[in-house]
Each structure stands twice: as C-alpha cells, then as structure tokens.
Design an enzyme around this catalytic site. Structure first.
Site, short mmCIF file in Angstrom:
data_model
loop_
_atom_site.label_atom_id
_atom_site.label_comp_id
_atom_site.label_asym_id
_atom_site.label_seq_id
_atom_site.Cartn_x
_atom_site.Cartn_y
_atom_site.Cartn_z
N LYS A 76 41.34 46.63 51.88
CA LYS A 76 42.77 46.69 52.19
C LYS A 76 43.51 47.06 50.91
O LYS A 76 43.16 46.54 49.83
CB LYS A 76 43.22 45.33 52.73
CG LYS A 76 44.66 45.26 53.16
CD LYS A 76 44.97 43.90 53.79
CE LYS A 76 46.42 43.79 54.25
NZ LYS A 76 46.68 42.51 54.94
N SER A 151 48.88 42.66 59.42
CA SER A 151 49.13 43.76 58.50
C SER A 151 47.86 44.51 58.09
O SER A 151 47.94 45.59 57.52
CB SER A 151 49.81 43.22 57.24
OG SER A 151 48.94 42.32 56.57
N SER A 175 47.10 38.11 59.76
CA SER A 175 46.79 39.53 59.55
C SER A 175 45.32 39.92 59.51
O SER A 175 45.00 41.10 59.41
CB SER A 175 47.46 40.03 58.28
OG SER A 175 48.83 40.18 58.52
N1 GLN Z 1 52.88 38.89 60.99
C1 GLN Z 1 52.99 37.97 59.91
C2 GLN Z 1 54.08 38.42 58.97
O1 GLN Z 1 54.62 39.43 59.20
C3 GLN Z 1 51.70 37.81 59.19
C4 GLN Z 1 51.39 38.88 58.24
C5 GLN Z 1 50.16 38.58 57.41
O2 GLN Z 1 49.33 37.75 57.79
N2 GLN Z 1 50.06 39.26 56.28
O3 GLN Z 1 54.40 37.79 58.01
#
Ligand code: GLN
Length: 483
Positions: A76, A151, A175
């Site tokens: 990532k 994400s 995410s």
């Molecule tokens: N959807 C959550 C957010 O927008 C989690 C994102 C994540 O785990 N990086 O913060």
C-alpha cells in the site's frame, strides 16, 4: 501461473517448477495488461522486482528456504520505500521519495519477498471506497462500476484480480477488512502493536495497524509472519513473541465458543447479507463451534466516537505537511503564512481537508472536553464491552459491512453515508483488537464478508477458524470474470 496462492507459489519455488524471476515477469506483464481497467497501482517497481526476484532465486539455489523467499507482493502506498515514490494517494506527496524503508517493507524484503509496486489508496487512508485518491478511483474487479472498498482498495483490487497473490494494507477503521469483504478476499487487522508502524505514514496513530490482504487465511498467515514483531523504532510496538501462524491453522474447532452480538443484526443490515452470515454460522457449527448470543451495548456510539478521534489525530499528524519539509510546495509564496495555506490547500484533497477541520475543531480549547474527551470515554466503554464478551466467548462473529460494494460516486455527495458503512469494523480499532474478514457469499454478484474478532494477540485463532471454514467452503476460490 497468476492463479497461484502464496502457499502454492512457495511449494512451486521449492520444487523448482518455476523461478521467482519467471513468475515476477508473468505478473508484471499481467499488471501492465489489466491494471488500466482497475487503476490499482500508483507505481510499478519493475527494476526492483526483477532484482529482488533474481536475488531470491540465488538464495534458494544456495539452500535457503522460506515461504516468502521469491514471493511477489505489493505495498500500500503509505509504507515508506527507500528511493521510491511514497504518495499516500495524495498530491501532497506525489513528489516524495522516502529516504528509508518502513519496518514492514524492510522485514518482508529481508524474508525475500519481491515488491512489484505500490498500490492505490484513499488519500491519507481516509475513506471506504478508494475514491478520494489523487490518482483516481480504483474499480472493483467483480463489477467495474462499483467501488473496491477503501482505503486499501488498490491492494484489494489487485489481489482479487489475480494481478498478484497478496499485498500489504493498513486498517484504521476497517481499511483491510472492508475492502477484503468487497472484493472476496481474506484480510487481517492485527492487534494494535503487533505490526510496526515505523515508516507507515500516519493517519490516526492510536488506531492505525498494518496487516495482510490475500485470498486465503493460509496466505494471510504467511504474510503476517513476515510483517509482525517487536520494533524498537515504534514506541507502541509490543514486545511479545510472534507465534508460528501457519502451524496453528489446523487446530480443531471442537467446542470453540463463537459469540454473535445481537446489535449486529439491526435495521441497517442488508437482509441478504444477514442470511449469508447465518449460513456461515451453520457451517462453523458443523465444524464443532458452539454459538452464543452476546451483546455489545455501546456499539451504537462507536461511529461518532471514531469520527472525532480519527480526525483529531489526523489533524495533528498532518500538520507536518507544511510545504517546507515534505511534498508539495505552492508557487511563489508571498510569505510564510501564504506558503502554509496554499501548499496545504493545493496539496490536500477535499476529504482530507474536511477531516483536518473537524479534528482541529474537536481539539480546540472549549470543545476538547465536549468532543475529544467524550469520545475517548466512549472508546473505553466499547473496549469494556469486548472484554466482558470475551469472558464468555473465544471469537465474535458478524458481518464485515452492512451492504455490499456501492456504485462508484454513489456516496460522494454525502460523506456521512459512507462513514455509517464502517459500523462493524471500527470498534476493533477503538479497542485495539485483531479482526479478520473472509468471503461468505455473494449478493447481486458482489462479494460479502464475514468478520471474526478475537482477544488481543489471538491472530492465530482467527486464522485457524478462517482456514477451517475455507477448507469446507469455496467462496474464496471464486474468481471475477475477465480476470
Ligand atoms: N473508512 C474509515 C475512515 O475513513 C477507515 C479508513 C481506514 O481504515 N484507513 O476513516
């Protein structure tokens, strides 16, 4: 060749059926051919990959063994990679080449993994759809009109489309698990502190945790083995021995107590997903598990608490991007304030700016007690609920998401609608617990995930249950058409 899992690749390499260099070339060609449909990569690292593959082949030839020796993966794009662009999905860091490798990157490289590239992601890991990336949205290989989740959407789409067997990801509020659910993968968020955050660009430091995304629990065990462990460079890393995750995959599930929280089956859950979750429960009962209804009474407060704590930490973490030390700098600043304002205004996208503003507000004098402190108290209640539940059960099971992957753009005008989709995943981050999502069926041709949560440091238990489930079901073997 591209259909192989990490475990199959390890066996093939050990049996000299192919070399890591051959496999790497096949996958790089496949990415070049198919990724334009998905947009799952921000950078390809062909030269590095071939160099690492040749080195891994040489190490094998000299007698070295290891499940990751010569295994192709991707990172990532928030894991720092020395001399390679590390963008975090943001224009702010489009020109940033990290001066060092993140601990996770260094550990996997030392184990002989081959880095094919850096995967697309929501900007600074903020999102659940991978639509906030400065490099454009990622598409879901199961239906190119739908989001892959976020994400870590790039890692998920790439692995689901068989562009590579596994990838690293991070999970601040879901995410790893949510994109796993949306793309028919297995993804594991480890216990907070299990995997080093050093060199992982911070979103919300008390919630962020790196982990594996792969097609099977068996492969998650292999990749986690290479990522986990104490790191003195990360002050929240925990000095606990790392068990052999692959060794416990076949432990019997006889008598395993699985708790199903009644709050999970509320009005917001798609009834078709509820049915698939019930099916997975029956499957686990057949394997010897005992099901028990439990309650997590403070779950309803978790989303508001998370969406105060995460932006608060983000506003602090992202203050380092000031146009002076890292990344984007505006043209011809008039003075220092103008440099800060325009560099940040131009470098950050709308979702990141929104969260910085929410976070700065929640932390400001006069509001701190009302928002941030209150959210921290809720966080403790959420954790206490889990501690009480784990006195009665070994695993908690439920849906990973209330709905399957939505259409691209469907929630763009309403950020709160997207926040609500995190309802089942964020509690594990607030409490620091490990969680896993695995394939459990399909709704309208789109994958559905079942989530398992376990007590601290019981990643092995999650992988064991998921592996046993996968030996008896075939959801995880389904491949999206066209890939
Ligand atoms: N959807 C959550 C957010 O927008 C989690 C994102 C994540 O785990 N990086 O913060």
């Amino acid at each position: 060749m591209h259909q192989m899992t990490l475990a199959e690749i390890a066996r093939g390499l050990a049996d000299k059926k192919f070399s890591s260099e051959e496999l790497t070339k096949v996958l790089l060609a496949r990415i070049t051919q198919l990724d334009p449909q998905l947009n799952s990569f921000i950078s390809l690292t062909e030269e590095l990959a071939l160099e690492q593959a040749k080195a891994a082949d040489a190490r094998r030839a000299s007698g070295e063994r290891g499940a990751l020796l010569g295994a192709p993966i991707a990172h990532k794009d928030l894991f720092c990679t020395q001399g390679i662009r590390t963008s975090c999905g943001s224009k702010m860091l489009d020109n940033f080449k990290a001066p060092y490798d993140a601990t996770v990157v260094a550990k996997l490289a030392a184990a002989g993994a081959v880095t094919l590239g850096k995967t697309n992601m929501d900007e600074f890991a903020m999102g659940s759809a991978n639509e906030s990336s400065w490099y454009g949205a990622v598409k879901n290989p199961w239906n190119l009109e739908h989001v892959p989740g976020g994400s870590s959407g790039g890692s998920a789409a790439a692995v689901a489309a068989r562009l590579l067997p596994a990838a690293t990801a991070t999970d601040t509020g879901g995410s790893i698990r949510q994109p796993a659910a949306f793309t028919n993968l297995t993804g594991l968020k480890p216990t907070y502190g299990r995997v080093s955050r050093w060199g992982m660009i911070a979103y919300a430091s008390s919630l962020d945790q790196g982990g594996p995304l792969a097609r099977t629990a068996e492969d998650c065990a292999i990749l986690l083995q290479g990522m986990a462990g104490f790191d003195q460079n990360d002050s929240t890393s925990i000095d606990e021995p790392v068990p052999d995750y692959s060794a416990s995959l076949n432990t019997s599930m006889q008598g395993l107590r699985i708790g199903v929280p009644k709050e999970y089956f509320s009005v917001g859950l798609d009834p078709r997903i509820a049915e698939l979750i019930q099916n997975s429960i029956k499957e686990l009962q057949k394997l010897g598990a005992v099901i028990k209804e439990i309650s997590l009474p403070n779950m309803q407060h978790a989303i508001p608490a998370y969406y105060v704590i995460a932006p608060a930490e983000a506003s602090s973490n992202l203050s380092r991007f000031d146009g002076v030390r890292f990344g984007h700098r505006c043209e011809n600043p008039e003075n220092l304030i103008d440099l800060y304002k325009r560099s940040r205004g131009e470098g950050f996208g709308p979702e990141v700016q929104r969260r910085i503003m929410v976070g700065a507000y929640a932390l400001s004098a006069g509001y701190y007690d009302a928002y941030y402190l209150k959210a921290q108290k809720i966080r403790r209640l959420v954790k206490n609920d889990f501690m009480a539940a784990f006195n009665e059960v070994d695993i908690i099971l439920g849906p990973t998401t209330p709905n399957p992957a939505w259409k691209l753009g469907a929630k763009n005008s309403d950020p709160v609608a997207a926040y609500l989709e995190d309802v089942y995943t964020i509690t594990a981050n607030l409490a620091g617990l490990p969680g896993l999502s695995m394939p459990a069926g399909f709704v309208d041709g789109l994958p559905v995930g079942v989530q398992l949560l376990a007590p601290y440091f019981q990643e092995g238990r999650l992988l064991n249950v998921a592996h046993q489930y996968q030996l008896n079901t075939d959801w995880h073997t389904r491949t999206p058409t066209g890939f």
